[in-house]
Scaffold this motif. Structure first.
Motif, mmCIF file in Angstrom:
data_model
loop_
_atom_site.group_PDB
_atom_site.id
_atom_site.type_symbol
_atom_site.label_atom_id
_atom_site.label_comp_id
_atom_site.label_asym_id
_atom_site.label_seq_id
_atom_site.Cartn_x
_atom_site.Cartn_y
_atom_site.Cartn_z
ATOM 1 N N PHE A 119 0.907 -1.211 0.090
ATOM 2 C CA PHE A 119 -0.050 -0.033 -0.099
ATOM 3 C C PHE A 119 0.689 1.190 0.121
ATOM 4 O O PHE A 119 0.710 2.039 -0.745
ATOM 5 N N LYS A 120 1.835 1.195 0.924
ATOM 6 C CA LYS A 120 2.806 2.540 1.127
ATOM 7 C C LYS A 120 3.653 2.714 -0.192
ATOM 8 O O LYS A 120 3.757 3.704 -0.589
ATOM 9 N N ILE A 121 4.150 1.608 -0.944
ATOM 10 C CA ILE A 121 4.663 1.934 -2.066
ATOM 11 C C ILE A 121 3.850 2.447 -3.159
ATOM 12 O O ILE A 121 4.307 3.105 -3.880
ATOM 13 N N THR A 122 2.546 1.770 -3.300
ATOM 14 C CA THR A 122 1.719 2.235 -4.405
ATOM 15 C C THR A 122 1.366 3.579 -4.208
ATOM 16 O O THR A 122 1.205 4.440 -5.200
ATOM 17 N N LEU A 123 1.285 3.857 -3.078
ATOM 18 C CA LEU A 123 0.652 5.381 -2.608
ATOM 19 C C LEU A 123 1.705 6.505 -3.152
ATOM 20 O O LEU A 123 1.622 7.689 -3.164
ATOM 21 N N GLN A 124 3.070 5.979 -3.260
ATOM 22 C CA GLN A 124 4.143 6.982 -3.528
ATOM 23 C C GLN A 124 3.872 7.521 -5.177
ATOM 24 O O GLN A 124 4.199 8.622 -5.508
ATOM 25 N N GLN A 125 2.871 6.840 -5.603
ATOM 26 C CA GLN A 125 2.715 7.269 -7.329
ATOM 27 C C GLN A 125 1.225 7.315 -7.721
ATOM 28 O O GLN A 125 0.683 7.990 -8.573
ATOM 29 N N LEU A 126 0.372 6.520 -6.939
ATOM 30 C CA LEU A 126 -0.907 6.791 -7.168
ATOM 31 C C LEU A 126 -1.932 7.188 -6.076
ATOM 32 O O LEU A 126 -1.716 6.991 -5.107
ATOM 33 N N THR A 127 -3.092 7.681 -6.394
ATOM 34 C CA THR A 127 -3.983 8.585 -5.367
ATOM 35 C C THR A 127 -4.940 7.311 -4.947
ATOM 36 O O THR A 127 -4.920 6.054 -5.636
ATOM 37 N N PRO A 128 -5.561 7.175 -3.817
ATOM 38 C CA PRO A 128 -6.400 6.420 -3.249
ATOM 39 C C PRO A 128 -7.288 5.875 -4.300
ATOM 40 O O PRO A 128 -7.631 4.620 -4.493
ATOM 41 N N LEU A 129 -7.941 6.910 -5.126
ATOM 42 C CA LEU A 129 -8.833 6.402 -6.149
ATOM 43 C C LEU A 129 -8.438 5.732 -7.307
ATOM 44 O O LEU A 129 -8.950 4.901 -7.808
ATOM 45 N N GLN A 130 -7.152 6.129 -7.610
ATOM 46 C CA GLN A 130 -6.393 5.367 -8.763
ATOM 47 C C GLN A 130 -6.155 3.966 -8.217
ATOM 48 O O GLN A 130 -6.267 2.938 -9.074
ATOM 49 N N MET A 131 -5.778 3.877 -7.046
ATOM 50 C CA MET A 131 -5.338 2.565 -6.393
ATOM 51 C C MET A 131 -6.726 1.611 -6.560
ATOM 52 O O MET A 131 -6.523 0.450 -6.966
ATOM 53 N N VAL A 132 -7.840 2.041 -6.054
ATOM 54 C CA VAL A 132 -8.870 1.425 -6.120
ATOM 55 C C VAL A 132 -9.235 0.913 -7.406
ATOM 56 O O VAL A 132 -9.651 -0.474 -7.464
ATOM 57 N N TYR A 174 -4.228 5.197 4.996
ATOM 58 C CA TYR A 174 -2.620 4.647 4.840
ATOM 59 C C TYR A 174 -1.914 5.860 4.250
ATOM 60 O O TYR A 174 -0.642 6.131 4.660
ATOM 61 N N SER A 175 -2.449 6.840 3.489
ATOM 62 C CA SER A 175 -1.732 7.863 3.031
ATOM 63 C C SER A 175 -1.495 9.114 4.042
ATOM 64 O O SER A 175 -0.650 10.045 3.966
ATOM 65 N N LEU A 176 -2.155 9.240 5.230
ATOM 66 C CA LEU A 176 -2.179 10.247 6.336
ATOM 67 C C LEU A 176 -1.398 9.331 7.355
ATOM 68 O O LEU A 176 -0.943 10.372 8.337
ATOM 69 N N LEU A 177 -1.226 8.342 7.593
ATOM 70 C CA LEU A 177 -0.823 7.732 8.702
ATOM 71 C C LEU A 177 0.314 6.870 8.576
ATOM 72 O O LEU A 177 0.317 6.145 7.162
ATOM 73 N N PRO A 178 1.518 6.373 9.441
ATOM 74 C CA PRO A 178 2.532 5.256 9.124
ATOM 75 C C PRO A 178 1.535 4.206 8.820
ATOM 76 O O PRO A 178 0.440 3.833 9.493
ATOM 77 N N GLN A 181 -2.711 -0.307 9.888
ATOM 78 C CA GLN A 181 -2.817 -1.639 9.583
ATOM 79 C C GLN A 181 -3.181 -2.159 10.919
ATOM 80 O O GLN A 181 -4.290 -3.040 11.276
ATOM 81 N N ALA A 182 -2.578 -1.806 12.060
ATOM 82 C CA ALA A 182 -2.930 -2.119 13.542
ATOM 83 C C ALA A 182 -4.347 -1.631 13.967
ATOM 84 O O ALA A 182 -5.249 -2.527 14.231
ATOM 85 N N ILE A 183 -4.709 -0.496 13.413
ATOM 86 C CA ILE A 183 -6.274 0.023 13.741
ATOM 87 C C ILE A 183 -7.244 -0.864 13.208
ATOM 88 O O ILE A 183 -8.229 -1.310 13.687
ATOM 89 N N ASN A 184 -6.881 -0.932 11.780
ATOM 90 C CA ASN A 184 -7.701 -1.859 11.112
ATOM 91 C C ASN A 184 -7.980 -3.239 11.679
ATOM 92 O O ASN A 184 -9.203 -3.668 11.298
ATOM 93 N N TYR A 185 -7.137 -3.647 12.177
ATOM 94 C CA TYR A 185 -7.362 -5.194 13.018
ATOM 95 C C TYR A 185 -8.296 -5.009 13.891
ATOM 96 O O TYR A 185 -8.969 -6.162 14.519
ATOM 97 N N SER A 186 -8.774 -4.058 14.492
ATOM 98 C CA SER A 186 -9.955 -3.967 15.520
ATOM 99 C C SER A 186 -11.433 -3.999 14.924
ATOM 100 O O SER A 186 -12.287 -4.096 15.778
ATOM 101 N N TRP A 187 -11.554 -4.302 13.663
ATOM 102 C CA TRP A 187 -12.761 -4.441 12.875
ATOM 103 C C TRP A 187 -13.520 -5.761 13.386
ATOM 104 O O TRP A 187 -14.643 -5.379 13.668
#
Length: 301
Positions: free
Chosen positions: A24-37, A91-95, A100-106
């Motif tokens: 995710f982090k590597i991809t976000l270096q070149q793509l926006t969240p919308l482009q990624m999705v 992911y673009s706003l946080l380390p 990913q740790a917060i996401n595990y609380s789902w």
């Protein structure tokens, strides 16, 4: 049943999911969240179509959609469109280690939402597990600075928590669906792709600046976060008599992910993140000691 085969599928899925935070982090270096999705959804749709064709499921694709078109439109709107847009923005706003740790609380969020929407009872053990996990979220969000409540990115933490609501809501809506789960996931992507394209056209998104490394990274995300790994996980659960044994493998994933984040992209992993993640995982394990494992289609990212 083939326990050895199930273990191979399960470990493969967990190892692949362990890599996605870094991807995710590597991809976000070149793509926006919308482009990624958008790009990842196209890749995932293609991969799942090939799998459905190879396993004789293609007839079911149109049959399932025509049986419940509004249901699949809603599911595709939630996942992948809204869920991954929000998750990638977090992911673009946080380390990545925090997101990913917060996401595990789902899974804890799912318990609370199941009580509200499905009328399921929340036990004392559920409340204790929720307290442990969300205390871990606070530790991660504040990087251990609990007294002054300093948060790295309020928006990022808020979006990460919102993603858990969407993911839990997706599985609540999925509880009544008895159709083939692989076909159901494929239909979600097939519905989402034209929505993503329309959003890209509306926002005037351009793709010319993306290098081959960016395309490789987003293809990896589409294959191993959204597509093939889901099939591996379902195959593992299908081939085992001990669902809990296979499902508990998922708890290894976030810790492997932290190692990869530190070694591949050089992200600093704070002690508070490790401690908070341990609290979240501890809450999940504590919650699951009292009852059988949830539905075989439930997965954790």
């Amino acid at each position: 049943m083939d326990e050895r085969r199930a273990l191979v599928f399960g470990v493969s899925a967990v190892l692949l999911w362990s890599t996605v935070a870094t991807a995710f982090k590597i991809t976000l270096q070149q793509l926006t969240p919308l482009q990624m999705v958008t790009a990842a959804s196209v890749v995932s749709s293609a991969a799942l179509l090939i799998i459905c064709a190879a396993t004789g499921r293609m007839k079911q694709v149109s049959e399932q959609f025509l049986a419940s078109p509004l249901y699949y439109l809603l599911m595709g709107l939630i996942n992948p469109l809204a869920y991954y847009l929000i998750l990638f923005k977090a992911y673009s706003l946080l380390p990545a280690s925090q997101a990913q740790a917060i996401n595990y609380s789902w899974a804890i969020t799912l318990t609370v939402m199941a009580a509200v929407f499905l009328g399921q009872r929340i036990t004392k053990q559920d409340w204790i597990a929720a307290l442990m996990s969300y205390a871990g979220v606070v530790v991660i969000a504040t990087q251990g600075q609990l007294l002054n409540l300093h948060v790295t990115s309020v928006a990022g933490v808020g979006l990460a928590l919102l993603s858990t609501l969407l993911w839990a809501g997706y599985w609540i809506l999925n509880t009544k669906n008895t159709a083939d789960p692989i076909v159901s996931v494929l239909l979600g992507f097939l519905v989402a792709v034209p929505m993503c394209v329309m959003l890209c056209l509306y926002q005037g998104v351009t793709w010319q600046s993306i290098t081959w490394q960016g395309w490789t990274a987003v293809t990896y995300v589409g294959l191993f976060e959204m597509g093939i790994t889901f099939v591996l996980w379902l195959s593992a659960l299908k081939n085992t008599r001990n669902t809990a044994k296979i499902s508990n493998l998922i708890f290894i994933s976030p810790f492997i992910s932290l190692i990869l984040l530190a070694t591949i992209i050089g992200e600093t992993i704070h002690i508070s993140t490790l401690f908070g993640l341990a609290m979240i995982i501890g809450g999940l394990v504590f919650q699951q000691t009292k009852r059988p494992q949830r539905s075989a289609t439930e997965t954790t990212h």
